[in-house]
Design a protein around this motif. Sequence first.
Motif, PDB file in Angstrom:
ATOM      1  N   ASP A   1       0.577  -1.111   0.038  1.00 28.75           N
ATOM      2  CA  ASP A   1       0.076  -0.018   0.350  1.00 28.75           C
ATOM      3  C   ASP A   1       1.104   1.367  -0.057  1.00 28.75           C
ATOM      4  O   ASP A   1       1.025   2.101  -0.683  1.00 28.75           O
ATOM      5  CB  ASP A   1      -0.866  -0.273   1.262  1.00 28.75           C
ATOM      6  N   ALA A   2       2.005   1.017   0.805  1.00 24.25           N
ATOM      7  CA  ALA A   2       2.625   2.539   0.789  1.00 24.25           C
ATOM      8  C   ALA A   2       2.881   2.626  -0.348  1.00 24.25           C
ATOM      9  O   ALA A   2       3.555   3.883  -0.733  1.00 24.25           O
ATOM     10  CB  ALA A   2       3.771   1.687   2.538  1.00 24.25           C
ATOM     11  N   ILE A   3       3.841   1.808  -0.978  1.00 28.57           N
ATOM     12  CA  ILE A   3       4.917   1.752  -2.566  1.00 28.57           C
ATOM     13  C   ILE A   3       3.410   2.795  -3.293  1.00 28.57           C
ATOM     14  O   ILE A   3       3.724   2.671  -4.249  1.00 28.57           O
ATOM     15  CB  ILE A   3       5.010   0.373  -2.365  1.00 28.57           C
ATOM     16  N   SER A   4       2.534   1.828  -3.493  1.00 28.38           N
ATOM     17  CA  SER A   4       1.613   1.968  -4.227  1.00 28.38           C
ATOM     18  C   SER A   4       1.152   3.779  -3.843  1.00 28.38           C
ATOM     19  O   SER A   4       0.343   4.749  -5.387  1.00 28.38           O
ATOM     20  CB  SER A   4       0.319   1.752  -4.463  1.00 28.38           C
ATOM     21  N   LEU A   5       0.973   4.448  -3.056  1.00 29.17           N
ATOM     22  CA  LEU A   5       0.637   5.702  -2.520  1.00 29.17           C
ATOM     23  C   LEU A   5       2.152   6.250  -3.056  1.00 29.17           C
ATOM     24  O   LEU A   5       1.728   7.571  -2.466  1.00 29.17           O
ATOM     25  CB  LEU A   5       0.453   5.748  -0.934  1.00 29.17           C
ATOM     26  N   GLY A   6       3.369   6.884  -3.293  1.00 31.42           N
ATOM     27  CA  GLY A   6       4.411   7.199  -2.793  1.00 31.42           C
ATOM     28  C   GLY A   6       5.115   6.926  -1.626  1.00 31.42           C
ATOM     29  O   GLY A   6       5.306   7.925  -2.188  1.00 31.42           O
ATOM     30  N   VAL A   7       4.424   6.722  -0.720  1.00 33.32           N
ATOM     31  CA  VAL A   7       5.415   6.726   0.325  1.00 33.32           C
ATOM     32  C   VAL A   7       6.192   6.067   0.562  1.00 33.32           C
ATOM     33  O   VAL A   7       7.241   7.306   1.324  1.00 33.32           O
ATOM     34  CB  VAL A   7       3.935   6.842   2.195  1.00 33.32           C
TER      35      VAL A   7
ATOM     36  N   ASP B   1      15.971  -4.349   0.500  1.00 33.73           N
ATOM     37  CA  ASP B   1      15.860  -3.944   1.785  1.00 33.73           C
ATOM     38  C   ASP B   1      15.972  -3.177   2.192  1.00 33.73           C
ATOM     39  O   ASP B   1      16.252  -2.434   3.195  1.00 33.73           O
ATOM     40  CB  ASP B   1      16.825  -4.748   2.332  1.00 33.73           C
ATOM     41  N   GLU B   2      15.552  -2.090   0.917  1.00 30.11           N
ATOM     42  CA  GLU B   2      15.554  -0.206   1.307  1.00 30.11           C
ATOM     43  C   GLU B   2      15.120   0.176   0.527  1.00 30.11           C
ATOM     44  O   GLU B   2      14.634  -0.116  -0.171  1.00 30.11           O
ATOM     45  CB  GLU B   2      16.948   0.064   1.744  1.00 30.11           C
ATOM     46  N   PHE B   3      14.217   1.752   1.359  1.00 29.84           N
ATOM     47  CA  PHE B   3      13.356   2.138   0.202  1.00 29.84           C
ATOM     48  C   PHE B   3      13.911   3.747   1.094  1.00 29.84           C
ATOM     49  O   PHE B   3      14.370   3.947   1.961  1.00 29.84           O
ATOM     50  CB  PHE B   3      11.938   2.204   1.384  1.00 29.84           C
ATOM     51  N   LEU B   4      13.310   4.693  -0.466  1.00 24.74           N
ATOM     52  CA  LEU B   4      13.707   5.796  -0.297  1.00 24.74           C
ATOM     53  C   LEU B   4      12.176   6.446   0.434  1.00 24.74           C
ATOM     54  O   LEU B   4      11.126   6.025   0.313  1.00 24.74           O
ATOM     55  CB  LEU B   4      13.847   6.415  -1.750  1.00 24.74           C
TER      56      LEU B   4
ATOM     57  N   LEU C   1       5.632   9.715   6.375  1.00 23.81           N
ATOM     58  CA  LEU C   1       5.780   8.472   7.379  1.00 23.81           C
ATOM     59  C   LEU C   1       5.586   8.391   8.644  1.00 23.81           C
ATOM     60  O   LEU C   1       5.113   7.268   9.317  1.00 23.81           O
ATOM     61  CB  LEU C   1       6.918   7.881   7.062  1.00 23.81           C
ATOM     62  N   ALA C   2       6.135   9.427   9.511  1.00 21.62           N
ATOM     63  CA  ALA C   2       6.202   9.506  10.787  1.00 21.62           C
ATOM     64  C   ALA C   2       4.445   9.369  10.943  1.00 21.62           C
ATOM     65  O   ALA C   2       4.278   9.172  12.764  1.00 21.62           O
ATOM     66  CB  ALA C   2       6.713  10.912  11.771  1.00 21.62           C
ATOM     67  N   VAL C   3       4.258  10.173  10.513  1.00 18.53           N
ATOM     68  CA  VAL C   3       2.534  10.271  11.065  1.00 18.53           C
ATOM     69  C   VAL C   3       1.063   9.277  10.395  1.00 18.53           C
ATOM     70  O   VAL C   3       0.474   8.992  12.044  1.00 18.53           O
ATOM     71  CB  VAL C   3       1.503  11.451  10.112  1.00 18.53           C
TER      72      VAL C   3
ATOM     73  N   GLY D   1      -6.536   4.232   3.820  1.00 12.77           N
ATOM     74  CA  GLY D   1      -7.938   4.557   2.969  1.00 12.77           C
ATOM     75  C   GLY D   1      -8.109   5.534   3.747  1.00 12.77           C
ATOM     76  O   GLY D   1      -7.982   6.591   2.541  1.00 12.77           O
ATOM     77  N   HIS D   2      -7.410   6.286   4.646  1.00  6.87           N
ATOM     78  CA  HIS D   2      -7.626   7.570   4.652  1.00  6.87           C
ATOM     79  C   HIS D   2      -6.759   8.515   4.439  1.00  6.87           C
ATOM     80  O   HIS D   2      -6.537   9.677   3.620  1.00  6.87           O
ATOM     81  CB  HIS D   2      -7.069   7.971   6.285  1.00  6.87           C
ATOM     82  N   LEU D   3      -5.416   8.342   3.993  1.00 10.12           N
ATOM     83  CA  LEU D   3      -4.273   8.686   3.094  1.00 10.12           C
ATOM     84  C   LEU D   3      -4.722   9.155   1.226  1.00 10.12           C
ATOM     85  O   LEU D   3      -4.970  10.344   1.174  1.00 10.12           O
ATOM     86  CB  LEU D   3      -3.143   8.103   2.969  1.00 10.12           C
ATOM     87  N   ARG D   4      -4.994   7.699   0.898  1.00 11.68           N
ATOM     88  CA  ARG D   4      -6.213   8.080  -0.512  1.00 11.68           C
ATOM     89  C   ARG D   4      -7.121   9.514  -0.570  1.00 11.68           C
ATOM     90  O   ARG D   4      -7.935   9.726  -1.684  1.00 11.68           O
ATOM     91  CB  ARG D   4      -6.467   7.145  -0.753  1.00 11.68           C
ATOM     92  N   GLU D   5      -7.750   9.372   0.165  1.00 10.05           N
ATOM     93  CA  GLU D   5      -9.465  10.296   0.349  1.00 10.05           C
ATOM     94  C   GLU D   5      -8.867  11.568   0.806  1.00 10.05           C
ATOM     95  O   GLU D   5      -9.051  12.156   0.282  1.00 10.05           O
ATOM     96  CB  GLU D   5     -10.509   9.454   1.596  1.00 10.05           C
TER      97      GLU D   5
END
Length: 311
Positions: free
Chosen positions: A119-125, A134-137, A144-146, A162-166
């Motif tokens: 989900d986080a990857i699809s949202l660009g988070v 094993d590493e992400f930008l 991410l902290a929120v 879901g909240h982030l998408r909305e």
Amino acid sequence: MEYRIEDLAHHSGATVRTIRAYQDRGLLPRPERRGRSNVYGEAHLARLRQIADLLDRGYTLASIKELLEAWDAGRGLGGVLGLAAEVDGPWTDEKADRITRAELDAAFGGVPDEAAVADAISLGVLMPVAGREDEFLVPSPQELAVAAELHAAGVPLSAVAGHLRELRGQVEHIASRFLDFTTEHVFARYLGHQPPTEADAVEAASLVRRLRPLAQQSVDAELARAMRLFATKHLRQHLNSEQPLVRDEEPESVALPASTMRAVRALVGDGNAAAFIAAAAEREVLARTLDSLAANCRKEGAFGQMDSGDD
């Protein structure tokens, strides 16, 4: 330096077919004829690199042709490219960061959650790092902290996504409206020439720098006002209520005709489709509630008049 078309393609990164297409559209000057061969020079290579740079900035070939014609006429591209660079630049002072998978799992309770990562990857988070499984930008460490704080407070990660998408759909609408507003009232006078003159482009770039923080400042102020208003009402409502606080039910999936979904996506874009449908349904429910209340009021008024007549 002189190049054959194959050499020019190699040095520029364009294909031979693309170079010929640019020539046919008037984007690239014709080569010099030397006997039975066509010879290209450094000017052709520079022009191909200019075209590639403008394409990367989102210009169409038609608009690139107008810009290059202005350049050839001596009007210059410096101001226009400066304006494009100002608009394309970062709209936040926040710096991207990196996080390992182990650090990510630890930040979210220590339990790996593949669905949440997807989900986080699809949202660009999160953005995968090439060659590092094993590493992400992390484009926005604050975002991410929120999410981590909400999860620690007991919010399921699926609900956070879901909240982030909305929220994203609503914020994109605000950004679009702010751009429409500033274009109409501020930038319209600079867009009368296609392309804009050098002086207009330079002044418009300066205005972008000045107006850049206004959108966020306006949203911050209005969000603070709304939260103060609604949070107070929300707290008072639950403190005064004798009923126990009930959690909202889980969202339900509703099948819609494919033609309806295509129409919605064409209207608001794929990322805003869910928020648009939810808002439209809520508005319809409210409208019907108001209609019902009005009908009841009219009915009660009619009964009142009948009662008065009987008296």
